[in-house]
Design a protein around this motif. Structure first.
Motif, PDB file in Angstrom:
ATOM      1  N   TYR A  56       0.831  -1.557  -0.160  1.00  0.00           N
ATOM      2  CA  TYR A  56      -0.430  -0.021   0.237  1.00  0.00           C
ATOM      3  C   TYR A  56       0.615   1.543   0.003  1.00  0.00           C
ATOM      4  O   TYR A  56       0.830   2.486  -0.320  1.00  0.00           O
ATOM      5  N   THR A  57       1.686   1.243   0.316  1.00  0.00           N
ATOM      6  CA  THR A  57       2.551   2.110   0.875  1.00  0.00           C
ATOM      7  C   THR A  57       3.520   2.438  -0.312  1.00  0.00           C
ATOM      8  O   THR A  57       3.519   3.650  -1.040  1.00  0.00           O
ATOM      9  N   ILE A  58       3.681   1.682  -0.871  1.00  0.00           N
ATOM     10  CA  ILE A  58       4.935   1.972  -2.174  1.00  0.00           C
ATOM     11  C   ILE A  58       3.066   2.159  -3.343  1.00  0.00           C
ATOM     12  O   ILE A  58       3.414   3.478  -4.429  1.00  0.00           O
ATOM     13  N   ALA A  59       2.568   1.796  -3.337  1.00  0.00           N
ATOM     14  CA  ALA A  59       1.311   2.159  -4.733  1.00  0.00           C
ATOM     15  C   ALA A  59       1.544   3.344  -4.478  1.00  0.00           C
ATOM     16  O   ALA A  59       0.994   4.313  -5.016  1.00  0.00           O
ATOM     17  N   ILE A  60       0.793   4.197  -2.374  1.00  0.00           N
ATOM     18  CA  ILE A  60       0.604   5.595  -2.198  1.00  0.00           C
ATOM     19  C   ILE A  60       1.355   6.682  -3.148  1.00  0.00           C
ATOM     20  O   ILE A  60       1.450   7.387  -3.153  1.00  0.00           O
ATOM     21  N   ALA A  61       2.981   5.909  -3.039  1.00  0.00           N
ATOM     22  CA  ALA A  61       4.060   6.971  -2.845  1.00  0.00           C
ATOM     23  C   ALA A  61       4.011   7.056  -4.873  1.00  0.00           C
ATOM     24  O   ALA A  61       4.462   8.423  -5.044  1.00  0.00           O
ATOM     25  N   ILE A  62       3.449   6.170  -5.210  1.00  0.00           N
ATOM     26  CA  ILE A  62       3.436   6.460  -6.747  1.00  0.00           C
ATOM     27  C   ILE A  62       2.492   7.887  -6.574  1.00  0.00           C
ATOM     28  O   ILE A  62       2.951   8.582  -7.921  1.00  0.00           O
TER      29      ILE A  62
END
Length: 212
Positions: free
Chosen positions: A191-197
């Motif tokens: 989730y963190t990586i996707a939100i960081a995108i």
């Protein structure tokens, strides 16, 4: 009437009829939520066992994390869109979501055998998570960038990045209803990586479209 007086009168009239920035943020939030909901329902929809899953702690915890991010990012985005507005208090609340996730991960590591950590972290929906959170969030991000442009942020790149976090928190809240991976380890990673995108796209959008 002199030209200067006419200009001042027109400017005053424009200011009196313009929508307040606070109202623009609430309207934008409503529009962004509708867009995210439409994409979510048309693209993936909720998980098949949601009626049962909603009674489990891990499933509910995902919404606590994502909504904490969305609410805190909304407050900071509003502050950043107004020149001279205090941002320190709103910025301090941005630690709420990471702190909650960190506590949940710590509890997970204490309660789950180390042999299961890798399996829970990788999960079964990694690619779907990385694809659909940005997909659900890109429309809301465009809305939030438009509201930022309506305001006058003095730090457009930062404001755009926070708008991306806001869009990511909103998108992740919808996606969490579909996701079968409820482990905090999975949420903290993917989730963190996707939100960081979305945050990176927001920063780029702030640089390109929000400067004034």
């Amino acid at each position: 009437m002199r030209t200067d007086d006419l200009i001042k009168a027109l400017d005053a009239d424009a200011r009196s009829t313009a929508m307040p920035l606070g109202s623009a943020w609430w309207i934008g939030a409503g529009a962004a939520t509708l867009i995210a909901a439409a994409v979510f329902w048309l693209a993936i929809g909720p998980r098949t066992d949601i009626a049962t899953a909603m009674y489990t702690t891990r499933f509910v915890a995902k919404f606590v994390f994502t909504m904490a991010l969305a609410v805190s990012a909304f407050a900071l985005s509003r502050a950043l869109s107004t020149p001279g507005a205090a941002t320190s208090r709103a910025a301090a609340w941005m630690v709420a979501a990471p702190l909650l996730v960190g506590v949940a991960v710590g509890l997970e590591l204490l309660s789950v055998p180390a042999a299961d950590w890798g399996r829970r972290l990788v999960g079964s929906n990694m690619v779907i998570c990385l694809s659909f959170i940005p997909l659900i969030g890109i429309g809301p991000l465009a809305v939030f960038l438009a509201v930022l442009r309506y305001g006058a942020p003095t730090r457009p790149v930062l404001a755009g990045a926070v708008a991306g976090l806001l869009a990511g928190g909103l998108a992740a809240t919808f996606y969490a209803a579909h996701c079968f991976d409820d482990s905090p380890l999975f949420v903290a990673t993917w989730y963190t990586i996707a939100i960081a995108i979305l945050a990176a796209l927001g920063a780029l959008g702030g640089r390109l479209f929000v400067r004034w």
